[in-house]
Scaffold this active site. Structure first.
Site, PDB file in Angstrom:
ATOM      1  N   GLU A 109      50.516 -17.783  17.837  1.00 41.62           N
ATOM      2  CA  GLU A 109      50.079 -17.691  16.429  1.00 41.62           C
ATOM      3  C   GLU A 109      51.051 -16.849  15.603  1.00 41.62           C
ATOM      4  O   GLU A 109      50.639 -16.008  14.797  1.00 41.62           O
ATOM      5  CB  GLU A 109      48.673 -17.066  16.335  1.00 41.62           C
ATOM      6  CG  GLU A 109      47.639 -17.730  17.215  1.00 41.62           C
ATOM      7  CD  GLU A 109      46.217 -17.203  17.027  1.00 41.62           C
ATOM      8  OE1 GLU A 109      45.976 -16.397  16.112  1.00 41.62           O
ATOM      9  OE2 GLU A 109      45.349 -17.622  17.813  1.00 41.62           O
ATOM     10  N   ASN A 168      44.017 -16.116  25.495  1.00 44.58           N
ATOM     11  CA  ASN A 168      44.788 -15.881  24.266  1.00 44.58           C
ATOM     12  C   ASN A 168      44.349 -14.561  23.621  1.00 44.58           C
ATOM     13  O   ASN A 168      43.154 -14.274  23.563  1.00 44.58           O
ATOM     14  CB  ASN A 168      44.487 -17.053  23.302  1.00 44.58           C
ATOM     15  CG  ASN A 168      45.435 -17.155  22.129  1.00 44.58           C
ATOM     16  OD1 ASN A 168      46.642 -17.238  22.311  1.00 44.58           O
ATOM     17  ND2 ASN A 168      44.895 -17.181  20.917  1.00 44.58           N
ATOM     18  N   HIS A 182      50.957 -11.919  16.027  1.00 42.84           N
ATOM     19  CA  HIS A 182      50.757 -11.532  14.621  1.00 42.84           C
ATOM     20  C   HIS A 182      51.414 -10.161  14.495  1.00 42.84           C
ATOM     21  O   HIS A 182      50.866  -9.155  14.952  1.00 42.84           O
ATOM     22  CB  HIS A 182      49.274 -11.438  14.273  1.00 42.84           C
ATOM     23  CG  HIS A 182      48.584 -12.766  14.282  1.00 42.84           C
ATOM     24  ND1 HIS A 182      48.888 -13.766  13.379  1.00 42.84           N
ATOM     25  CD2 HIS A 182      47.607 -13.268  15.073  1.00 42.84           C
ATOM     26  CE1 HIS A 182      48.122 -14.823  13.618  1.00 42.84           C
ATOM     27  NE2 HIS A 182      47.339 -14.549  14.647  1.00 42.84           N
ATOM     28  N   ASP A 232      53.252 -14.905  13.077  1.00 43.04           N
ATOM     29  CA  ASP A 232      53.611 -14.645  11.685  1.00 43.04           C
ATOM     30  C   ASP A 232      54.003 -13.177  11.590  1.00 43.04           C
ATOM     31  O   ASP A 232      53.674 -12.383  12.469  1.00 43.04           O
ATOM     32  CB  ASP A 232      52.515 -15.031  10.680  1.00 43.04           C
ATOM     33  CG  ASP A 232      51.127 -14.479  11.005  1.00 43.04           C
ATOM     34  OD1 ASP A 232      51.016 -13.465  11.738  1.00 43.04           O
ATOM     35  OD2 ASP A 232      50.139 -15.063  10.521  1.00 43.04           O
ATOM     36  N   GLU A 267      40.595 -13.411  22.695  1.00 40.62           N
ATOM     37  CA  GLU A 267      40.353 -12.043  22.202  1.00 40.62           C
ATOM     38  C   GLU A 267      39.173 -11.341  22.877  1.00 40.62           C
ATOM     39  O   GLU A 267      38.319 -10.768  22.205  1.00 40.62           O
ATOM     40  CB  GLU A 267      40.156 -12.061  20.682  1.00 40.62           C
ATOM     41  CG  GLU A 267      41.356 -12.645  19.951  1.00 40.62           C
ATOM     42  CD  GLU A 267      41.196 -12.656  18.436  1.00 40.62           C
ATOM     43  OE1 GLU A 267      40.094 -12.359  17.945  1.00 40.62           O
ATOM     44  OE2 GLU A 267      42.173 -12.972  17.741  1.00 40.62           O
TER      45      GLU A 267
HETATM   46  C1  XIL Z   1      42.139 -17.273  11.358  1.00 41.87           C
HETATM   47  C2  XIL Z   1      42.368 -18.384  10.358  1.00 41.87           C
HETATM   48  O1  XIL Z   1      43.747 -18.491  10.093  1.00 41.87           O
HETATM   49  C3  XIL Z   1      41.623 -18.084   9.068  1.00 41.87           C
HETATM   50  O2  XIL Z   1      41.702 -19.192   8.182  1.00 41.87           O
HETATM   51  C4  XIL Z   1      40.157 -17.761   9.352  1.00 41.87           C
HETATM   52  O3  XIL Z   1      39.507 -17.360   8.173  1.00 41.87           O
HETATM   53  C5  XIL Z   1      40.033 -16.670  10.398  1.00 41.87           C
HETATM   54  O4  XIL Z   1      40.757 -17.034  11.563  1.00 41.87           O
HETATM   55  N1  XIL Z   1      43.388 -14.989  15.723  1.00 41.87           N
HETATM   56  C6  XIL Z   1      42.975 -16.266  16.020  1.00 41.87           C
HETATM   57  C7  XIL Z   1      42.897 -17.286  14.945  1.00 41.87           C
HETATM   58  O5  XIL Z   1      42.772 -16.594  17.198  1.00 41.87           O
HETATM   59  O6  XIL Z   1      41.904 -18.235  15.192  1.00 41.87           O
HETATM   60  C8  XIL Z   1      42.677 -16.625  13.602  1.00 41.87           C
HETATM   61  O7  XIL Z   1      42.703 -17.639  12.591  1.00 41.87           O
HETATM   62  C9  XIL Z   1      43.725 -15.573  13.365  1.00 41.87           C
HETATM   63  C10 XIL Z   1      43.649 -14.494  14.399  1.00 41.87           C
END
Ligand code: XIL
Length: 448
Positions: A363, A296, A332, A365, A248
């Site tokens: 990741e 990422n 996401h 969802d 990020e």
């Molecule tokens: C999130 C976790 O799922 C949570 O439990 C935590 O509080 C915050 O981070 N991008 C990422 C992940 O790269 O590491 C994040 O994970 C979600 C967004």
């Protein structure tokens, strides 16, 4: 769905929820959230500009015609809108890529991945495909205390990402003192179940301990970054062969990836300069010559201003010979992040593989909170996006960000508009039963 009025509505939601202010939550486990707008900017300014650019803005991601990253937000957004539907593949395109003759050949040269004839788990569908594809999940130490969670996680997945346990604040809570226990538990559990592990994440502005985020001086920060990467990769050597080296590093005014893409302020950018990214990859390569090294990010899943900026950044790294192997697309989908159709994702992934890189969905969802993504849209997204990755032999894995809805991080993160309600974002319900989302993913993995 991607129409301007709809986007306005989404922007209004995001604005009302103040999602863009979460950037101040540096290292805060609950609100810290990778998808927070940023370490420093934040505040009302970026919230309102996010809302503004959102209005014209999502046209960008919708159109996919938007050109390069550097231009301004509103401008590139509207020009994106102009080029509209037509321009889908613009940049790299060509070839038509997938769909051609389904032959074999693991990895590189194959033009399409061949699905398994049948499978009773997602994991098996991934393992029997040719070339195989990893099916992953974010795993938490808390989850591993639950037998149903463990059973479903190991039966259905071949790949593990620690949800929080391999982040900086967890591994190096005080300077030079490393704490391996909770990460080792997850890595060892994965290995007992013949699952691979991706290390997440070496360099990130979020979930950084205070001693690190407040450090000053280029030499100090460079030395601390070098020590962290070297120690962490050294500890997990031979157990973890793929790393999110930098996470990020790019931000836009809106979390949907629209508006003024730029390098995200962080202790690394502020003290070392933009070169910190190249440096992190070089240090990682020195530590492990064989590891797969990934960049990422979120809301780079469709075509928008942010992903065009990331594309140019990564292309620059490739051109300079920086040792990067791949790009992880967090995927996401839904509030507060971007939406992406299967066609968007296919074209977008393809241009990164045309740079000679691997890609993966890191990741995934799909958040239903706020009513922004309907149930039907969610099912279509799950099928079509998984299919887009599956069809591309250089898309090496699909990781879901959790196992069951009840434990999703989105439920309690303010930006996601759930307010403690279930985000209904994953493949299994609270009782660990398979949802229709699971069936759609399985169909995509079986070429249906
Ligand atoms: C999130 C976790 O799922 C949570 O439990 C935590 O509080 C915050 O981070 N991008 C990422 C992940 O790269 O590491 C994040 O994970 C979600 C967004």
């Amino acid at each position: 769905m991607r129409s301007a009025p709809f986007t306005l509505l989404l922007s209004a939601f995001l604005f009302a929820a103040g999602c863009s202010d979460s950037g101040d939550g540096n290292g805060d486990e609950t609100t810290g959230s990778g998808s927070a707008t940023g370490g420093t900017g934040g505040g009302t300014t970026s919230a309102s500009s996010g809302a503004t650019s959102g209005s014209g803005g999502d046209a960008t991601s919708a159109s996919s015609g938007a050109t390069s990253g550097s231009g301004g937000d509103a401008t590139s957004a509207s020009s994106g809108a102009t080029s509209g539907s037509g321009g889908a593949t613009s940049a790299s395109s060509g070839a038509g890529g997938e769909g051609a003759g389904g032959s074999d050949g693991a990895g590189g040269g194959a033009s399409a991945r061949v699905p398994a004839a049948s499978a009773s788990t997602l994991r098996e569908a991934g393992e029997k495909a040719n070339p195989p594809i990893l099916i992953g999940a974010a795993i938490s130490g808390g989850g591993l205390g639950n037998n149903d969670y463990k059973r479903v996680a190991a039966a259905e997945h071949s790949y593990v990402t620690a949800e929080n346990e391999m982040k900086w604040d967890s591994l190096e809570p005080s300077a030079g003192n490393f704490s391996w226990g909770s990460a080792d538990n997850i890595v060892n559990w994965a290995r007992q179940n013949n699952m691979k592990v991706k290390g997440h994440t070496l360099v990130w502005h979020n979930q950084l301990p205070g001693w690190m985020s407040s450090m000053t001086g280029k030499d100090n920060v460079t030395a601390a970054m070098r020590r962290h990467i070297t120690q962490v990769m050294g500890h997990f050597k031979d157990r973890v062969d793929t790393w999110d080296v930098v996470n990020e590093a790019v931000q836009t005014d809106s979390d949907t990836g629209v508006g003024n893409p730029r390098m995200r302020p962080s202790v690394f950018l502020n003290q070392i300069g933009e070169n910190y990214i190249d440096l992190a990859f070089q240090i990682a390569r020195e530590q492990d010559p064989k590891a797969k090294l990934y960049y990422n990010d979120y809301s780079i899943d469709a075509r928008n201003a942010k992903v065009d900026f990331v594309y140019n950044m990564v292309k620059g790294m490739v051109d300079r010979g920086v040792p990067i192997d791949g790009v992880g697309f967090q995927m996401h989908i839904g509030p507060p992040n971007n939406e992406a159709t299967g066609a968007d994702v296919a074209a977008n992934l393809k241009r990164f593989t045309d740079l000679g890189l691997e890609v993966l969905i890191s990741e995934m969802d799909i958040n239903r909170c706020g009513g922004v993504v309907t149930a039907e849209e969610q099912l279509a997204y799950y099928h079509d996006i998984v299919e887009a990755c599956f069809k591309l032999p250089k898309c090496t894995g699909i990781t879901f960000w959790g196992i069951n809805d009840g434990r999703s991080w989105l439920n309690s993160w303010s930006g996601a508009l759930c307010n403690g309600q279930s985000s209904q974002s994953l493949l299994f319900n609270d009782q660990y039963g398979k949802k229709e989302t699971y069936n759609r993913v399985m169909n995509a993995l079986l070429g249906k």
